[in-house]
Write an enzyme that holds these catalytic residues in place. Sequence first.
Site, PDB file in Angstrom:
ATOM      1  N   TYR A 131      18.298  50.322  24.482  1.00  0.00           N
ATOM      2  CA  TYR A 131      19.305  51.454  24.309  1.00  0.00           C
ATOM      3  C   TYR A 131      20.527  50.919  23.533  1.00  0.00           C
ATOM      4  CZ  TYR A 131      16.183  53.540  27.690  1.00  0.00           C
ATOM      5  OH  TYR A 131      15.158  54.081  28.101  1.00  0.00           O
ATOM      6  N   ASP A 173      11.724  57.300  35.707  1.00  0.00           N
ATOM      7  CA  ASP A 173      12.006  57.564  34.530  1.00  0.00           C
ATOM      8  C   ASP A 173      11.062  58.139  33.754  1.00  0.00           C
ATOM      9  OD1 ASP A 173      14.255  57.757  32.837  1.00  0.00           O
ATOM     10  OD2 ASP A 173      13.720  56.163  31.698  1.00  0.00           O
ATOM     11  N   CYS A 224      21.652  62.829  28.386  1.00  0.00           N
ATOM     12  CA  CYS A 224      20.894  61.838  28.491  1.00  0.00           C
ATOM     13  C   CYS A 224      20.741  60.987  27.307  1.00  0.00           C
ATOM     14  CB  CYS A 224      19.441  62.196  28.869  1.00  0.00           C
ATOM     15  SG  CYS A 224      18.110  60.990  29.091  1.00  0.00           S
ATOM     16  N   TYR A 279      22.689  56.988  27.494  1.00  0.00           N
ATOM     17  CA  TYR A 279      21.876  55.973  27.276  1.00  0.00           C
ATOM     18  C   TYR A 279      22.293  55.101  26.147  1.00  0.00           C
ATOM     19  CZ  TYR A 279      18.830  56.197  31.083  1.00  0.00           C
ATOM     20  OH  TYR A 279      18.235  56.451  32.583  1.00  0.00           O
ATOM     21  N   GLU A 304      22.323  62.921  35.587  1.00  0.00           N
ATOM     22  CA  GLU A 304      22.295  61.556  35.153  1.00  0.00           C
ATOM     23  C   GLU A 304      22.936  60.501  36.081  1.00  0.00           C
ATOM     24  OE1 GLU A 304      20.748  59.906  32.708  1.00  0.00           O
ATOM     25  OE2 GLU A 304      20.090  61.533  31.721  1.00  0.00           O
TER      26      GLU A 304
END
Length: 218
Positions: A169, A55, A142, A146, A205
């Site tokens: 997040y 990541d 993304c 999240y 994702e």
Amino acid sequence: MPAWRADYSDRVSLARSLWHANADLAAAALAHPFVRGIADGSLGRDRFAGYVAQDAYFLESFARAYALAIAHSPDRAGLDAFADLLDGVRAELRLHASYAEKWGIDLGTVSPGPATSAYTDFLLATASLGGVGLTCAAMTPCMQLYAYLGRQLAAGPVDGRYAEWVTTYADPGFESLAATLERLLDTYADGDGPAVVYRRAMRLEVAFFDAAYRSPAG
């Protein structure tokens, strides 16, 4: 209603309509054993460490995509907004650096796995060759996914092992960044291209989580 208001109303619905059109993939991500393992603490430490390394590599490309959006921005408002979003990615990278220091991960030696390369190649190609609207369509999933995962996991019991990930997040500040990117998508995107790009990003994702979970690391 003035014509510009009707047009604006139509455009602000684009980001939300794309999110709802891809609700199946958001649900798949939330139900994925990797994400559930973060929530209940059952995810193996080595798998999470491998995910953090991949990541971090991905986020460097995400930052470069924002830089390209800054360069291609057609107006001052977009330039300022993309610059703020770039700062948000830099903060996220600092979090990954803290994980790496805590767990002895050398981020400087990370090689991207196939799922990571597929995502970063798609992202950078879109940001380099597409317009700003398509760049937003590639990046919004993304951020919004999240933020969604953070909210959903924070609403239930979270094991302390990965609580920092969930807290990051679920933070309203992160959700605000995701909302900013949605507004940019509404402002700059048009035509059918954004829907295709958005769907592709959402699939990537889920594939990213799947690759992290299927890693041979325990």
